[in-house]
Design a protein around this motif. Sequence first.
Motif, PDB file in Angstrom:
ATOM      1  N   GLY B 300      45.849  42.934  32.590  1.00  0.00           N
ATOM      2  CA  GLY B 300      45.779  42.393  30.730  1.00  0.00           C
ATOM      3  C   GLY B 300      46.231  40.583  31.435  1.00  0.00           C
ATOM      4  N   SER B 301      45.326  40.357  30.419  1.00  0.00           N
ATOM      5  CA  SER B 301      45.031  38.817  30.636  1.00  0.00           C
ATOM      6  C   SER B 301      46.784  38.304  30.581  1.00  0.00           C
ATOM      7  CB  SER B 301      44.680  38.113  29.639  1.00  0.00           C
ATOM      8  OG  SER B 301      45.611  38.986  28.724  1.00  0.00           O
ATOM      9  N   ASP B 302      46.935  37.345  31.517  1.00  0.00           N
ATOM     10  CA  ASP B 302      48.864  36.877  32.311  1.00  0.00           C
ATOM     11  C   ASP B 302      49.807  37.442  31.341  1.00  0.00           C
ATOM     12  OD1 ASP B 302      46.792  36.018  33.482  1.00  0.00           O
ATOM     13  OD2 ASP B 302      46.799  34.105  32.811  1.00  0.00           O
ATOM     14  N   ASP B 303      49.777  36.501  29.789  1.00  0.00           N
ATOM     15  CA  ASP B 303      50.860  36.463  29.245  1.00  0.00           C
ATOM     16  C   ASP B 303      51.679  38.416  29.174  1.00  0.00           C
ATOM     17  OD1 ASP B 303      48.019  37.060  28.072  1.00  0.00           O
ATOM     18  OD2 ASP B 303      49.129  36.785  26.133  1.00  0.00           O
ATOM     19  N   ARG B 304      50.261  38.377  28.714  1.00  0.00           N
ATOM     20  CA  ARG B 304      50.815  40.740  28.087  1.00  0.00           C
ATOM     21  C   ARG B 304      50.579  41.272  28.845  1.00  0.00           C
ATOM     22  NH1 ARG B 304      47.332  41.430  22.897  1.00  0.00           N
ATOM     23  NH2 ARG B 304      45.439  40.630  23.884  1.00  0.00           N
ATOM     24  N   ALA B 305      50.935  42.480  29.528  1.00  0.00           N
ATOM     25  CA  ALA B 305      50.740  43.352  30.048  1.00  0.00           C
ATOM     26  C   ALA B 305      49.995  44.337  29.331  1.00  0.00           C
ATOM     27  CB  ALA B 305      51.703  44.820  30.763  1.00  0.00           C
ATOM     28  N   LEU B 306      48.506  44.825  29.071  1.00  0.00           N
ATOM     29  CA  LEU B 306      47.765  45.946  27.915  1.00  0.00           C
ATOM     30  C   LEU B 306      47.843  47.230  27.922  1.00  0.00           C
ATOM     31  CD1 LEU B 306      44.376  43.829  27.865  1.00  0.00           C
ATOM     32  CD2 LEU B 306      46.303  43.654  26.239  1.00  0.00           C
ATOM     33  N   GLY B 307      48.477  47.179  29.483  1.00  0.00           N
ATOM     34  CA  GLY B 307      48.710  49.244  30.033  1.00  0.00           C
ATOM     35  C   GLY B 307      48.880  48.993  31.350  1.00  0.00           C
ATOM     36  N   GLY B 308      48.978  49.556  32.067  1.00  0.00           N
ATOM     37  CA  GLY B 308      49.151  49.826  33.785  1.00  0.00           C
ATOM     38  C   GLY B 308      48.410  50.397  34.486  1.00  0.00           C
ATOM     39  N   LEU B 309      48.096  50.854  35.739  1.00  0.00           N
ATOM     40  CA  LEU B 309      47.512  51.261  36.108  1.00  0.00           C
ATOM     41  C   LEU B 309      48.142  51.398  37.620  1.00  0.00           C
ATOM     42  CD1 LEU B 309      45.652  49.435  38.841  1.00  0.00           C
ATOM     43  CD2 LEU B 309      43.915  49.171  36.938  1.00  0.00           C
ATOM     44  N   GLY B 310      47.463  53.080  38.963  1.00  0.00           N
ATOM     45  CA  GLY B 310      48.694  52.468  39.963  1.00  0.00           C
ATOM     46  C   GLY B 310      48.094  53.739  39.931  1.00  0.00           C
ATOM     47  N   VAL B 311      48.902  54.453  41.420  1.00  0.00           N
ATOM     48  CA  VAL B 311      48.234  55.452  42.373  1.00  0.00           C
ATOM     49  C   VAL B 311      49.546  56.169  42.723  1.00  0.00           C
ATOM     50  CG1 VAL B 311      46.839  54.761  42.772  1.00  0.00           C
ATOM     51  CG2 VAL B 311      48.964  54.170  44.268  1.00  0.00           C
ATOM     52  N   VAL B 312      49.432  57.769  42.366  1.00  0.00           N
ATOM     53  CA  VAL B 312      50.297  58.719  43.525  1.00  0.00           C
ATOM     54  C   VAL B 312      50.258  59.060  44.487  1.00  0.00           C
ATOM     55  CG1 VAL B 312      51.923  60.600  42.076  1.00  0.00           C
ATOM     56  CG2 VAL B 312      50.824  58.941  40.211  1.00  0.00           C
ATOM     57  N   GLY B 313      50.954  59.083  45.385  1.00  0.00           N
ATOM     58  CA  GLY B 313      51.118  59.619  46.460  1.00  0.00           C
ATOM     59  C   GLY B 313      52.155  60.166  47.632  1.00  0.00           C
ATOM     60  N   PRO B 314      52.126  61.360  48.247  1.00  0.00           N
ATOM     61  CA  PRO B 314      53.197  61.327  49.034  1.00  0.00           C
ATOM     62  C   PRO B 314      53.808  59.812  49.562  1.00  0.00           C
ATOM     63  CG  PRO B 314      51.918  60.929  50.480  1.00  0.00           C
ATOM     64  CD  PRO B 314      50.618  61.050  48.834  1.00  0.00           C
ATOM     65  N   THR B 315      55.078  60.624  49.462  1.00  0.00           N
ATOM     66  CA  THR B 315      56.637  59.197  49.815  1.00  0.00           C
ATOM     67  C   THR B 315      55.470  58.919  51.284  1.00  0.00           C
ATOM     68  OG1 THR B 315      58.055  60.709  50.750  1.00  0.00           O
ATOM     69  CG2 THR B 315      58.464  59.625  49.001  1.00  0.00           C
ATOM     70  N   ARG B 316      54.841  59.115  52.228  1.00  0.00           N
ATOM     71  CA  ARG B 316      54.433  58.898  53.696  1.00  0.00           C
ATOM     72  C   ARG B 316      53.380  58.369  52.989  1.00  0.00           C
ATOM     73  NH1 ARG B 316      51.370  59.899  57.374  1.00  0.00           N
ATOM     74  NH2 ARG B 316      50.294  61.579  55.601  1.00  0.00           N
ATOM     75  N   MET B 317      53.047  57.270  52.272  1.00  0.00           N
ATOM     76  CA  MET B 317      51.608  56.584  51.938  1.00  0.00           C
ATOM     77  C   MET B 317      51.895  55.063  52.441  1.00  0.00           C
ATOM     78  SD  MET B 317      52.042  55.208  48.170  1.00  0.00           S
ATOM     79  CE  MET B 317      52.521  56.449  47.576  1.00  0.00           C
ATOM     80  N   ASP B 318      50.785  54.227  52.997  1.00  0.00           N
ATOM     81  CA  ASP B 318      50.382  53.051  53.278  1.00  0.00           C
ATOM     82  C   ASP B 318      50.936  52.366  51.764  1.00  0.00           C
ATOM     83  OD1 ASP B 318      50.151  50.095  54.226  1.00  0.00           O
ATOM     84  OD2 ASP B 318      47.679  51.460  55.388  1.00  0.00           O
ATOM     85  N   TYR B 319      52.325  51.803  52.021  1.00  0.00           N
ATOM     86  CA  TYR B 319      52.468  51.197  50.869  1.00  0.00           C
ATOM     87  C   TYR B 319      52.196  49.613  50.469  1.00  0.00           C
ATOM     88  CZ  TYR B 319      56.338  54.181  50.138  1.00  0.00           C
ATOM     89  OH  TYR B 319      56.699  55.521  49.605  1.00  0.00           O
ATOM     90  N   PRO B 320      51.609  49.243  51.838  1.00  0.00           N
ATOM     91  CA  PRO B 320      51.243  47.454  51.686  1.00  0.00           C
ATOM     92  C   PRO B 320      49.614  48.043  51.259  1.00  0.00           C
ATOM     93  CG  PRO B 320      52.312  47.940  53.760  1.00  0.00           C
ATOM     94  CD  PRO B 320      52.762  49.028  52.871  1.00  0.00           C
ATOM     95  N   MET B 321      49.223  48.823  51.907  1.00  0.00           N
ATOM     96  CA  MET B 321      47.778  49.107  51.334  1.00  0.00           C
ATOM     97  C   MET B 321      47.315  48.750  49.862  1.00  0.00           C
ATOM     98  SD  MET B 321      44.491  51.514  50.940  1.00  0.00           S
ATOM     99  CE  MET B 321      45.466  52.960  52.059  1.00  0.00           C
ATOM    100  N   ASN B 322      48.094  50.705  49.282  1.00  0.00           N
ATOM    101  CA  ASN B 322      48.696  50.707  48.016  1.00  0.00           C
ATOM    102  C   ASN B 322      48.563  49.278  46.703  1.00  0.00           C
ATOM    103  OD1 ASN B 322      47.791  54.358  48.458  1.00  0.00           O
ATOM    104  ND2 ASN B 322      49.398  53.785  49.493  1.00  0.00           N
ATOM    105  N   MET B 323      49.796  48.896  47.586  1.00  0.00           N
ATOM    106  CA  MET B 323      50.023  48.064  46.500  1.00  0.00           C
ATOM    107  C   MET B 323      49.055  46.785  46.523  1.00  0.00           C
ATOM    108  SD  MET B 323      54.383  47.749  47.836  1.00  0.00           S
ATOM    109  CE  MET B 323      55.017  46.706  46.726  1.00  0.00           C
ATOM    110  N   ALA B 324      48.173  46.214  47.431  1.00  0.00           N
ATOM    111  CA  ALA B 324      47.449  45.783  47.297  1.00  0.00           C
ATOM    112  C   ALA B 324      46.123  46.241  46.813  1.00  0.00           C
ATOM    113  CB  ALA B 324      46.900  45.242  49.071  1.00  0.00           C
TER     114      ALA B 324
END
Lengths: 340, 340
Positions: B300-324
Motif C-alpha cells: 500500500g502507499s506508505d501511510d496505510r497498508a491496504l492488505g498483506g502478501l507473503g509466502v508460506v514454506g517450511p521452517t527450513r527456508m532461505d529467510y533473507p531471500m524470501n524476505m527480500a
Amino acid sequence: MAHDERRLEVLRAIVQDYVSTNDPVGSKALSERHDLGVSPATIRNDMAVLEEQGYIAQPHTSAGRVPTDKGYRLFVDRLSAVKPLSVAERRAIERFLDGAVDLHDVLSRSVRLLAQLTRQVAVVQYPTLSRSAVRHLEVVQLAAARLMLVLITDTGRVEQRVVDTPVDVDATAVAELRTVLNCAFVGVRLVDAGDKVPDLLETAPPQLRGLVATVSATLMETLVEPSEDRLVIGGTANLARGSALDFPGSLRPLLEALEEQVVVLRLMSQVDASTVLVRIGEENAHEALTGASFVSVGYGSDDRALGGLGVVGPTRMDYPMNMAAVRAVARYVGHLLAES
Amino acid sequence: MAHDERRLEVLRAIVQDYVSTNDPVGSKALSERHDLGVSPATIRNDMAVLEEQGYIAQPHTSAGRVPTDKGYRLFVDRLSAVKPLSVAERRAIERFLDGAVDLHDVLSRSVRLLAQLTRQVAVVQYPTLSRSAVRHLEVVQLAAARLMLVLITDTGRVEQRVVDTPVDVDATAVAELRTVLNCAFVGVRLVDAGDKVPDLLETAPPQLRGLVATVSATLMETLVEPSEDRLVIGGTANLARGSALDFPGSLRPLLEALEEQVVVLRLMSQVDASTVLVRIGEENAHEALTGASFVSVGYGSDDRALGGLGVVGPTRMDYPMNMAAVRAVARYVGHLLAES
DNA sequence: GCCTGGCACTCTGGCTGTGCGAGTGCCAGT
DNA sequence: ACTGGCACTCGCACAGCCAGAGTGCCAGGC
C-alpha cells in the motif's frame, strides 16, 4: 452369452472392490465378497481373459488385478448407474448455496461444497464471457483524461478496465457516453457485441465519436479476449489424502497443471449442460494428468452452458458418486444464476 | 566476548548449511565449509552450549544438529542481512506485473510471481474493504423492484449486491438515488461510511427516503462485514517439492489451513507496510502450521497498508531471500495500486 | 463344454542381523 | 581456552530369509 455377461460382472466387481479398498483384488477375495456363483478358479479364467483384452492388469506377478483406464471406461459407459443423491445430500446442497450474495460467493461456495461432497479437488469455471450478455455498462471518470469502464453481465460477472483518452472529457460527455453505450449494448450477447461497434460509430452523435472510438477499442479487448476465463479451485488438500498410493511420483505435476488452469480450461470448453463428461487417465492426453480422472459438466439454464464445473481425482475414484454430485451441484448453480 | 560471538557465528553457519543441504550438519562438515578458525572439537563444545540454550537440536543421537524454531528466530533477528534482489530479479518483477489490466489481474500475477521467485506458496490478500475508500457507487435496475448495487473502491475492488425493494422503483428515482449516494459517499473511507448513513437519511429528498433506507441496509452489510476479505493463493505445487522431508506427516493439514483462509487472514491482519513480519513454526500457534514459516508484509502507499502478501514454506527456508522477495513485490504492488 | 479343486510356482513385503560411517562427549595435553 | 585422540552410540543400508497371497495350469466331474 452368459459367459460374457459374467465377465463384465467380474469387471464391475473388481472396479468396485478396488475403489473401496485400494488393494489389487484377487480371485479369492472376489468370490468371497460377491455372489458370482462360481469358484475362484473360474473367476481366474475370466480375469485372464479380461487382462488379455486390456481391461485389467496386475501390478506385479502374483498380486491381484487392478482396472486399467480402459477398464474404468467400460465401467463408466456400461456398468454403472448414476446413483441419485440422498435427500440429506440434496438438502445440504441447498443449505450451503442459499444465502450466497454474489457471483463470486456462489462459485466459491460451490467449489467448497463439491470438494466436501466428493472428497476430491473441485473446479468451477466462471461463466464464460462470450456466452453472457451485457446487463449494464458503467463509465466512471477517474481523472480528466482517464475513464474506468465497468461491464456487468447477466451472469453477474463484473469486468473493469481503465481507459486513457487522448483529450480531456467533461462530465456531460461521460453521461452521454454512458447512455449511448447502454442503449447499444444492453441485452446483447458479448459474442455479438463486436459487430455492433461499427454501427455505434455511425449512429453516435458527432461530438462523441472520438470518445466512442477510444472506448470501444478497450471494450472489444475486454469482450473478445476470452483469455480471462477464470477458475476457482478448491479441495486440493484432498489430493494429499491417499497421495502416495494414488499418484505414483508426487502430486506436484498435478498441482502445477491445476494452477496453470489452461489444461483444465481446455477440458471445460468441451463440456455441455446435459451430459456428464468423464475423462479417464490417459484420455486426458496430458502427462501431468496420468493417473487422474476428470468428471465435469456444464451449468446454466438448459439451452446454453454458461461454464463448467467438475472434480479431479485419481482414476481410482467412485465414478457414480462423483458424477451424481457434479451433476447435482451444476443444476443448482444453474438455477441460482438464472434467477439472479 | 569473542566467545559468544563465535557461537553465534556457528549458529549462522548451521542455519545456512542446513537450509542449503537439508542434512543435519555436524562439526566436521562445519569446520570444512566455513572459516571459523577453530577445530571441530571446539565447534562441538559450542554446539553443546547452543543445544543447551535451545537453539539447535539433534534429531537422533549421532546425527548432526538442526536449528530449532528458536534458532531460526535468532538467525532472523540478529544474524541475517536482507539480501537485495539482483537487477535481473527487479526487472523480472516489473516485466511480470506491468500490463496488468485490473485489480484481479495485478493480484493473481503477483501471486504467481512471488511463488516463482521464492519457490514457496504465495499468498496475496485483496485490499481490505475497510481501509479502502469509495470511488463510485452504481445502481442498476434489474427489475421493477430489484436493484443491483455496485461498489467500486479506490483500490479497484468491485463489490455487488442485489437489493429487493418493497415497492416498484422508476427510472428517475434510480438516477436520483445514484446521484445522492455518490454525493454522499464518494471519497469516504468505508470504515467511516457507516456514520454517514443517518445524515443521508435526513438530507435526502423526502420521496427518496424509503429507497435510501432499504438500500443503505444492504450497503452497510457490504461495507461493514469484513468477512469477505479474500485471498489469492498460488504455488501450492511448491509444497510437494521436498515434501516428505519438510513436512513430516503429510502436507494435508497445511493445505487445509491454507484453504480455510482464516488462519492466514489472521496473520495478515497483523501486518504493516514498513517491516517484514516473520512467523516461525510454533510461533504460529496453529497445529497445521507446525514446521511451517510465514513471511509477510503489508502493501500500500506508505501511510496505510491496504492488505498483506507473503509466502508460506517450511521452517527450513532461505529467510533473507524470501524476505527480500516479499518486500520487493509488496513495494511494486503498492505503487501499481496507488497510481491506478 | 464349462466349471472346479488341487498343486506347483513366483514374487512382494516385512523382519532380522550385521557392518559401516557419521557424529558425539569427554579427557588429557599444550 | 583450544586441540587431538578415543571410546561409544546410533541410524542406515544391505543381504538373506520366511510367509503369504495370488496366479496358471491340469486333470477330473457334472
